[in-house]
Design an enzyme around this catalytic site. Structure first.
Site, PDB file in Angstrom:
ATOM      1  N   SER A   7       0.838  -1.194   0.000  1.00 41.01           N
ATOM      2  CA  SER A   7       0.000   0.000   0.000  1.00 41.01           C
ATOM      3  C   SER A   7       0.879   1.254   0.000  1.00 41.01           C
ATOM      4  O   SER A   7       1.711   1.408  -0.885  1.00 41.01           O
ATOM      5  CB  SER A   7      -0.960  -0.045   1.196  1.00 41.01           C
TER       6      SER A   7
ATOM      7  N   ASP B  91      -5.989  -4.410  -2.116  1.00 37.47           N
ATOM      8  CA  ASP B  91      -4.928  -3.970  -1.209  1.00 37.47           C
ATOM      9  C   ASP B  91      -4.110  -5.161  -0.680  1.00 37.47           C
ATOM     10  O   ASP B  91      -4.666  -6.162  -0.233  1.00 37.47           O
ATOM     11  CB  ASP B  91      -5.552  -3.215  -0.030  1.00 37.47           C
TER      12      ASP B  91
END
Length: 349
Positions: free
Chosen positions: A53, A205
């Site tokens: 991320s 993610d």
């Protein structure tokens, strides 16, 4: 590492290290500050970075900056990236209320648009929003800051994690595979964005599968010192009672679970491997260090969407301070022993 707060490191023989960078939205600016401070120690040479991320963004920007301009190049490109993020955020509907600004609160919990989006995310799929969230301003920023073809030829190994939506398994992308899509996939929150498609597979993610992934740093690197820059709090002093706080804590637990499980696996491996074998030595000789701050516990989850420049600078400065605190208390351990006893943290799991 210097003990007096000076920016010039004492003379030491060069030492290869690797970095493990957690994700956490704009809280990734904390890791920016930690990296900025570590650059002040010329004897620390980064061999590899694992990131997820926001940690993936920091990893790629840092590695590219090092390639094109050395330490000052890394420092300049990190500043350039986060400054561009703050400029893009000026057009974001998620803004602090006047009262929060006046009180110096960084939270978005009282922002009408944040509250609305938070409620919508529970009932409405990003697919139903007619492409409203398919455009991500980070794409243009990444393409502007990083030359991905040049990045693929750089000396720093990169391991970027994204989660395969179909299988639920993490995929670790290596340096030669990294594109803007890979970095966006690693940061793709499923309640806000449609998945990013890579090689015919959809990705969300990477925090769901590895935040960050540690194993490649042990198996594919010669460095033995891993610096974990931790953003997401593992423990909190209070039990959440309000609905939003409960969901925020659930997300924190979820995004920390993969890291904790991997650390537990490493702790077990260190106990059972044959230290006389090549792979056994890799696990047995691993030294872990952690840079974190209690300040991250004080911040609300909504502030991960706050990318105002003053907030990012505050986080950067806190990251620099935390790295300096680490240098003061544990700098002598680097290259000698683990300063973070993750076996103790995992006791009872």
């Amino acid at each position: 590492m210097p003990q007096d707060g000076a920016t010039t490191a004492v003379e030491r023989a060069p030492l290869l290290i690797d970095l493990a960078l957690q994700g956490g939205g704009s809280h990734g600016a904390f890791a920016w500050g930690a990296l900025d401070r570590l650059l002040d120690y010329p004897w620390l040479e980064v061999e590899a970075i694992s990131g997820t991320s926001a940690g993936a963004m920091n990893a790629a920007v840092f590695a590219y900056g090092m390639q094109v301009g050395g330490r000052e190049g890394a420092r300049t490109h990190l500043h350039r990236f986060w400054r561009a993020v703050s400029r893009a955020a000026m057009a974001s509907p998620f803004q602090r209320t006047p009262v929060d600004r006046m009180m110096g609160n960084w939270t978005l919990d009282n922002s009408p648009m944040y509250i609305f989006a938070d409620m919508m995310a529970r009932f409405v799929s990003p697919y139903a929003l007619s492409g409203l969230y398919t455009w991500n301003p980070l794409r243009d920023i990444l393409d502007d800051v990083i030359d991905f073809k040049a990045l693929a030829e750089g000396p720093i190994k990169l391991f970027i994690t994204a989660t395969n939506v179909r299988t639920g398994r993490g995929r670790v992308f290596r340096r030669h595979e990294i594109t803007a899509d890979v970095l966006l996939a690693s940061a793709c929150l499923p309640t806000m964005y449609e998945p990013v498609w890579i090689d015919g597979e959809a990705y969300w993610d990477g925090g769901y599968a590895g935040n960050p992934t540690i194993t490649p740093l042990v198996r594919e690197c010669t460095s033995r010192d891993t610096f974990l820059v931790q953003i997401n709090p593992v423990t909190r002093p209070d039990v959440p009672r309000h609905a939003r706080d409960i969901l925020n804590r659930v997300n924190e637990v979820s995004f920390n679970a993969t890291l904790l499980k991997e650390l537990k696996m490493i702790a077990l491996m260190r106990q059972v491997v044959d230290p006389g074998s090549v792979e056994g030595r890799q696990w047995a000789e691993m030294r872990l260090h952690r840079i974190t701050s209690e300040k991250m516990v004080e911040l609300s989850a909504s502030s991960k969407l706050n990318a105002e420049w003053p907030f990012l600078k505050m986080l950067r400065d806190e990251g620099r301070r935390a790295a300096m605190d680490f240098a003061t208390t544990s700098g002598a351990d680097v290259g000698v022993r683990s300063s973070f006893q993750f076996e103790d943290l995992l006791e009872g799991m």
